[in-house]
Every structure is written in structure tokens, then in C-alpha cells.
Design a protein around this motif. Sequence first.
Motif, PDB file in Angstrom:
ATOM      1  N   ILE A  96      35.472  33.188  30.783  1.00  0.00           N
ATOM      2  CA  ILE A  96      36.833  33.679  31.034  1.00  0.00           C
ATOM      3  C   ILE A  96      37.201  33.528  32.499  1.00  0.00           C
ATOM      4  CG2 ILE A  96      38.315  35.705  30.971  1.00  0.00           C
ATOM      5  CD1 ILE A  96      36.739  36.683  28.584  1.00  0.00           C
ATOM      6  N   GLY A  97      36.226  33.763  33.371  1.00  0.00           N
ATOM      7  CA  GLY A  97      36.527  33.789  34.800  1.00  0.00           C
ATOM      8  C   GLY A  97      36.626  32.423  35.456  1.00  0.00           C
ATOM      9  N   PRO A  99      37.760  29.390  34.491  1.00  0.00           N
ATOM     10  CA  PRO A  99      39.047  28.680  34.494  1.00  0.00           C
ATOM     11  C   PRO A  99      40.020  29.253  35.518  1.00  0.00           C
ATOM     12  CG  PRO A  99      38.371  29.149  32.246  1.00  0.00           C
ATOM     13  CD  PRO A  99      37.411  29.881  33.145  1.00  0.00           C
ATOM     14  N   ALA A 100      40.017  30.578  35.655  1.00  0.00           N
ATOM     15  CA  ALA A 100      40.917  31.188  36.636  1.00  0.00           C
ATOM     16  C   ALA A 100      40.495  30.800  38.054  1.00  0.00           C
ATOM     17  CB  ALA A 100      40.919  32.707  36.473  1.00  0.00           C
ATOM     18  N   ALA A 103      41.825  27.424  38.614  1.00  0.00           N
ATOM     19  CA  ALA A 103      43.276  27.437  38.836  1.00  0.00           C
ATOM     20  C   ALA A 103      43.594  27.886  40.257  1.00  0.00           C
ATOM     21  CB  ALA A 103      43.954  28.358  37.820  1.00  0.00           C
ATOM     22  N   PHE A 115      48.436  37.472  41.083  1.00  0.00           N
ATOM     23  CA  PHE A 115      47.209  37.343  40.308  1.00  0.00           C
ATOM     24  C   PHE A 115      45.989  37.682  41.160  1.00  0.00           C
ATOM     25  CE2 PHE A 115      43.636  34.749  38.703  1.00  0.00           C
ATOM     26  CZ  PHE A 115      43.521  35.326  37.454  1.00  0.00           C
ATOM     27  N   LEU A 118      45.731  41.346  41.536  1.00  0.00           N
ATOM     28  CA  LEU A 118      45.157  41.973  40.342  1.00  0.00           C
ATOM     29  C   LEU A 118      43.632  41.899  40.381  1.00  0.00           C
ATOM     30  CD1 LEU A 118      45.642  43.160  37.425  1.00  0.00           C
ATOM     31  CD2 LEU A 118      45.510  40.821  36.624  1.00  0.00           C
ATOM     32  N   THR A 122      40.936  45.158  40.877  1.00  0.00           N
ATOM     33  CA  THR A 122      39.848  45.540  39.996  1.00  0.00           C
ATOM     34  C   THR A 122      38.578  45.765  40.805  1.00  0.00           C
ATOM     35  OG1 THR A 122      39.617  43.208  39.582  1.00  0.00           O
ATOM     36  CG2 THR A 122      40.551  44.487  37.825  1.00  0.00           C
ATOM     37  N   ARG A 123      38.435  44.967  41.883  1.00  0.00           N
ATOM     38  CA  ARG A 123      37.225  45.123  42.658  1.00  0.00           C
ATOM     39  C   ARG A 123      37.280  46.405  43.477  1.00  0.00           C
ATOM     40  NH1 ARG A 123      34.939  40.557  46.688  1.00  0.00           N
ATOM     41  NH2 ARG A 123      36.443  41.543  48.042  1.00  0.00           N
ATOM     42  N   THR A 156      34.528  43.328  32.334  1.00  0.00           N
ATOM     43  CA  THR A 156      35.599  43.734  33.248  1.00  0.00           C
ATOM     44  C   THR A 156      35.037  43.955  34.656  1.00  0.00           C
ATOM     45  OG1 THR A 156      36.443  44.960  31.356  1.00  0.00           O
ATOM     46  CG2 THR A 156      37.557  45.283  33.459  1.00  0.00           C
ATOM     47  N   ILE A 159      34.052  40.286  35.996  1.00  0.00           N
ATOM     48  CA  ILE A 159      35.058  39.227  36.083  1.00  0.00           C
ATOM     49  C   ILE A 159      35.619  38.997  37.489  1.00  0.00           C
ATOM     50  CG2 ILE A 159      37.547  39.107  35.606  1.00  0.00           C
ATOM     51  CD1 ILE A 159      36.954  38.555  32.810  1.00  0.00           C
ATOM     52  N   VAL A 163      35.482  35.318  39.053  1.00  0.00           N
ATOM     53  CA  VAL A 163      36.668  34.562  39.477  1.00  0.00           C
ATOM     54  C   VAL A 163      36.536  34.170  40.956  1.00  0.00           C
ATOM     55  CG1 VAL A 163      39.154  34.670  39.880  1.00  0.00           C
ATOM     56  CG2 VAL A 163      38.192  35.617  37.787  1.00  0.00           C
TER      57      VAL A 163
END
Lengths: 279, 281, 346
Positions: A96-97, A99-100, A103, A115, A118, A122-123, A156, A159, A163
Motif C-alpha cells: 500500500i505504501g 505506490p504512494a 507518486a 497528502f 496527512l 499520522t507519524r 496504520t 504506513i 511511504v
Amino acid sequence: MSEATVDAGPDDPRKAGKFVYIAAVVLLCAWVLVPLYFLLINTLSSPEAVNAFPKRFVPEFDLGSLTFFAGFEGMLVALKNSILVAAITMVMSITIGAPAGYALSRFDFKGKGLFRLLILLTRAFPLPLLALPLAVMFIRTGLDDTVFGLALVHTTLAIPFAVLITFSLFSGIPIELEEAAWTLGCTRLTAFTKVVFPLILPGITASAIFAFVISWNEVFAAAVLTIENRTLTAFLLQNLDTSPLHLKFAGGFILVVPALIFIFAVRKYLFAMWGIANR
Amino acid sequence: MNPRILPYVLILPVTLFLCLFFLYPFVLVSKQAFSTGAGFTLENFQDVTSHWKFPISFKNTLLLAAAVVPVQLALALLMATMVNGMGRGRDLVLYVWTIPLGISDLAAGIIWLAIFEQSGFLNSMLSGLGVIDKPVSFLSYQHPGVVFLAIALAEIWRATAIMLVILVAGIGLIPKEYYEAAEVFGASPWKRFWRITLPLLRPSLQTALVLRVILAFEIFAVVAALGGTLFPVLMGETYAYQFELLNGGAAAAIALIILAISIGFTLLILRILRVPKGASI
Amino acid sequence: MAEIQIKNIAKRFGTYQALHNIDLTISDQEFMVLLGASGCGKSTLLRIIAGLETPSEGEVWIGGRRIDHLPPKDRGIAMVFQNYAVFPHLTVFENIGFGLRMQKMPNDEVTRRVERTAELMHIEQLTGRYSGELSGGQRQRVAVARALAMEPDVILMDEPLSNLDALLRLEMRAELKGVLAESNTTAIYVTHDQVEAMSLADRISVMHEGRIVQAATPVEVYRNPAERFVASFIGNPPMNFLPATPVKGGQWSVAGQMMDGPSANKALEFAIRPEDLKIADSGLTAVAKVVEPLGAHLLVTCAVEGHQFRAVLDSDLVVKPGETLTFAPLADRVRWFDPDTQKAVA
């Protein structure tokens, strides 16, 4: 700076400085290693020796404690759960991470700043706290007390790191290489699989291991979200008051082993990862 | 695929995931904290803050953070500077120093338990030296200072590594020419550290401090392993409300209080260590 | 046939206009150099042709086929990058054969072509190595070989020599010219180095602030700059400029000196190359400020009525700073520019 000190003459006052420097390095190494050594002694001693006084300062190489650990009701299941949750977390956070991360490193797009915010948010949040409402949500969806449910929470946690680390890894691959592949007959996808992926693989492995360890070490959410299917950390935490010392130490030792391997495996990337993840 | 859409496709999974497992539960936890079943209320907050344990655990958490974080910062800076000038053996020393990075707080608690427990290594050493006749029960209510010390040491031992890694990475980004220039202009190593390393390290210091301070307020398992109920902290109270008292609203309220403190300190650190625009490397 | 037609290409990055409606035709097998200072849009134009950048407006045609909507791989182009972009995880052999493998070419054909191009670029000894084991010059050769192995209609080069040191650059320049002349491909070459441009090009397109100011042969660009910018950009040192005021039909006063010029009735600028000046008894009076003996000749920076004025003189001459010199410009080399339109005036 260090070279200058090495060349210093015998009467040079710098020689004393050099001595202090080396002593400090050794002392700080001991500060890290000695507590680990104590744990090792306790793990490789018989339960009797662990509870005896005074302690010996060399291990007796008795597998009694570890055997007791392995035979303790529910312990092996907890160990299995821990590995399972960490493995699922590892796979999910990277798939999940990454690809971001790609990008972020390759495109300028509207909302990029939002983004990134965001991700950074979370961190900066005490994430394990979110385990509380998730416990309720999971009961409704039947995910409560499952390995997968916990893995979702751990993902979560992992991630943002996945990323940011993959972002820094992808940024380390010059875009020219991809462009060259495009002009040589590749599509975006084949350029990725033939050029970017082989180059990024070691780094991806490192960040996957990082995700594994994040999950492996997590205590709070694991304790909140599992009851029957405890992970090792949750199991140890739950039984802290009641379990004998040798069980705690053997459990602690099992918890530490992957950490040693992890740091060794990712040592090359540790600093590169944080160097850019900083920004 | 259209390069305009592609980035959004790529960030979609993370965004969805974080909405579902980060933003949504965050909304839930806030809702839970501000309600007792009927409408908006501050009852949960009044409940938890009026409980006799709250001021103690609040004080303990802050005290611990105040004792641990500065020591870690100083230690990490020292280690990072030492490593920076190192030639041979740098990799080995760095490996050793970063080992605790992978060790969980629970395991760290257990490790220091091996030292401080009644039949542990500290007692063995002290009795071997003849300082004490019989083992002392350090981790008991008779010795609150030792309990605090043990927890603080375990935290310093475990979590200095993360700061070290961030700072070493940060120092690696500072071009060597600046030091050479400063040296040519006559700056001593000490001056170079204060005038060059520290100011240019501000972004890394920000990251390291924010991360550490937030984690310091979340301290839980180390305390559970070493102090048990002797040393109540906020995160432990959250756990107790959720499990022992089965009061989700109160647990959520404490969770939000921890969050508020974390945000407050994050903003403070970012403000103090802000880098003027255009002054970054 | 691979004639390239660029029709009305514009590119905007946000509010910044990188290219202003460019039209350019490059004929089959021509070697076209895009020359300009950094930020002039030359690389953007090349990348639009390659398909690495999407134009905001306009069309690109190659060999009678409109290609601006196609991905790079379907445009029949090959490209050589500034940093070479040699894949670090592949050997030299696999790097050169990369594009051919992408076309699913049979193994023996790949081997044949790779060996031939490697030989052409004198890297046949290196085919088993990885890019980390190569020098900059060798990597450059691999990058060119990789492009040539594709046998493309068009080869695009983005400052391919700028990362090499001076001597190597000189050597590669000559080699590149020879290899490309034999390969029968159309080439577009981006550079900021005017000597490189002059030496390689069939035609040079001088670019400035997102526009092509002149597209002509190297000699034409040098001798007859279409705009003042070209005159001040090409040539080392560039052209000298002095204000000129009309006296009467075709007669001009330049720094107090009467000269023949175009028949215009407004102030113009007089321009002359530093090497087109001769020391004479009468002419422009200049005071030498700085004298630089450069071996082959003597570069003297002077002041003519307060305007900076350079002369390239015979190296046997002895000139001292402060000395007054009198220059006679070669009549057929004098150029005139309109200060309002910046264009050359005939």
C-alpha cells in the motif's frame, strides 16, 4: 579531525583527548551491550539460577528457561500470532505504501502537500490510542480478536514509515533511468519492473523488515485488540504480574532477537532512510 | 495511463487506508470522549481528571519526559558527533549503538527488570562489593526514587537510538566544507559544534525531538514491566479504564488529553527550532 | 525518411511560459543543434519531441506521422541523456541490447547488433562490465551505443558531453560527428556550448527565452546574426556594439568616426567582431584597459567613448594598458542592429 589526532606526537595534549574519546566510545558501547548481556545470562540459565541470589555473571548455558517458555500454555501460539501479524503488516504496508512513495517522488500533483501532511500527521499522533475505537468497530465487523484485525492497526502504524522510506528510496533513483527506458521501448509499467524495481529491491526489503519490527514490538494496540489470539507482546504484558521471572526473561529474549537481526540487515539503509524522511 | 490521474491512483490505497484506520477512528474516539450516550458532554473529562490517580499519572508522565528527553538529546548529540569523526570501526560502533532501535519498550522493561529486581544483577553486584548484606527490593513502594530511576534508565537506554539515527543522518547532510571553512577562520571544535553543527541540524533536531516527545507521552510497557501500579502514567490509565474499568468514554478522554499534550509540545518544538526561510542547507 | 516538423509548440509550467509557439522543420539526416543559455527552453523542446514532456499546444511530426500523442517508445526515437542513464544493474552488453530486447528481437540478432555498435563506439572490451566499473567517457560511449543499436529514425541528445572533462569532450565530439554522419539518422542535439554547436551542426537553432531567434548554418549564425542577442551570444569574445547616429543618406557617425551603412533615418547600433579589427592610422580611437596574451592572439579590452570594446590582435604586437589604439573595422564584416526591434538591419 580524527586523522589529525592519530598523527599527534607522544607528548601532544591531544593524546589524552584521544584516550578520553576511545574510553567514551567503549563506555557507550558497554552501556548498550551490558544490559543485553544480563538478559542473555538469565535466558541461558536454569529457572532455579534465574531466581537465585546472588546472580552469577556468566551464563550456565542451560536451556531450562527457554524450554519452560516453549512449554508454557499459550506461549507458542502467541509467538506464532506475533510472526503472523508482523508478516501481514510487512506485506500490506509495503504494497500500500510503496505506490504512494513512488507518486511523491515522481509527480507534482495538486494536493501533494495535503497528502504529505496527512502522512506526517499520522507519524505525529499517538497512534496506539486509535486502537480503542477500532476495538468497537472490529467487533461490529467480526475483525475483533483476529490476527488480520490487529495487522490492519499495525499497518496504520507502519504506513507513514513505508511511504516516507520508499519515497526517499525512489528519489534516489534518477528519473533519467526511467526516461531512458521509456525511449528504449518500455511502458511506464515495464520501465518500473525492468529498471526501477531491481534497483530498489534491497531498500524495499529493508523497509519491509522495518515494518515487521514495528508490528513485532507493538504492545498497546495488541493488548487492546486481542483477547484469545494474543501476540507475544500482549501475552507477556498480560502475564507480567503473575508469570515467574524466568518466563519473562526468556520471553524478553525472544522479543529482542529479531531486533538484532533487523538492525544488522538494514544498517546500510538506516541513515539514508532517515536522511530524507526528515524533510 | 494518463500522467495526470496516475499519481492519484497511486496514493489512493494509502489515503483510503488512513481514512478508514486513522481519521475515522480519530473521529470516533473524539465522539466517544465527548459523549456518555446522550449528546455533547464534558463529563468524561471531569470524571477522569477528578479521579485521584489522574494528577499523579499526569505529573509522572511529564516528569519522566522532562527527565528522559533532554538526557537523550544530549547523549544522542554526543554520540552523533563522536561517530562523525570516526574512521575505522564506525560501522561497528554505529551498529552497536543502534541496536536498541529495534527493541520494544516491553523488552527494554524486561531487560532492566533483570538488573533492578530483588535477585537481579544490581543487588548481586552491590552484595558482591559488600555494600549491602541482603538483597534490597528496589522496585517497591519503599523506593519510589529507584523505580523512577529504573524506568528513566530503561527509556534512555532504549530510545536514544532513534534520535541518534536521525541526527547522524542530519549531520551527514551538512557539507564538510562548512567545517573546513570554520576551521580556517579559527573556530575550535567546540565552536564548530555550536556555530555550525547545531544551527544546521535544526530540521533533524525538530524531527528527533517531536518524535521522541510524542513517544515519551505514550510511555506504557516499560512502566508496566518495571513499576507496575507503583508508577501510574497516562497511557497506563487509558489501558486500565478500557480493560479493568470497562469505561470506554473515560479511556477516550485520557487518550485525547495525551493527544492534546503531544500536539502542544510538537508545535512548541517546531516554533523554537524553526528554520528561517531560505536558511536551510 | 525522418523529417521532423515542429508546429506551433508551446509549453507552460503554471504561469511560466517555457516555450513560445515554436515552428521548426528539421530535414531528413540533418544534424540540428539547439543552442542557448540554461533556461532558454532548449531541453524542454527536446523532451517534448522525445515524449517525456507534454506540450501545452502544437504538434510534432516525424516522417510524415503526427507523434505528439504517442508514448516515447512508439515515436521511433532514441535518446542520449546528460547523465548517460546507463542502467546500473545491467552489464554494458545488456544496456546496449535493452531496447532490442524490449522489441522481442531474437537473441542472435541482439548479439549481432550489440557487438557491432559496441565495436563502433570502441567499447567491445567492456561489454561484460557494470556501469559502476566504467569511467565517465566509457559510460558516455555506452549511452550512445545503446541509442545507435536501436537504429532509430531520430536520435536525440541532451547535453551529452557536458559532464566530460575538456580533452575527452574534444575527442568524443569528433567521434560523435563521424559516427552520426555514417548512421543516416536525423539528430537533434542540445547544448549550451557554442563551440560544440559550431563543430557538430548542419544547422544551429539559437534559442532565447523560449523562442528560436535564428535557425541557420553555423557560418551564417556567426557571420550574419539575425538579432542582437545572437551577436552577443555567439563568438568568444562576442561582437562589439557602439551607438551610431545617422548623418545623411547611408552615412553614420560612430564614436566620432564617419562610416558607410544602411540608409535608415534613426539611431542604430554598429557591431563588429573583435577579430575583424585592424590597427590603422585612422579609425575608432580606443584606450587599452586590459591586455591578455592568449598564445595564438592578443585579447585587448579597451574603452571607446566609455563603451567596452574588445579587439583580437596579432600576438606579436606589444600593447600596454593605457595606450591609445586606432582601429579600422573590415568594411564587409560590419553589421547594424535596430536597438528598438533588436533585429539586424541590412
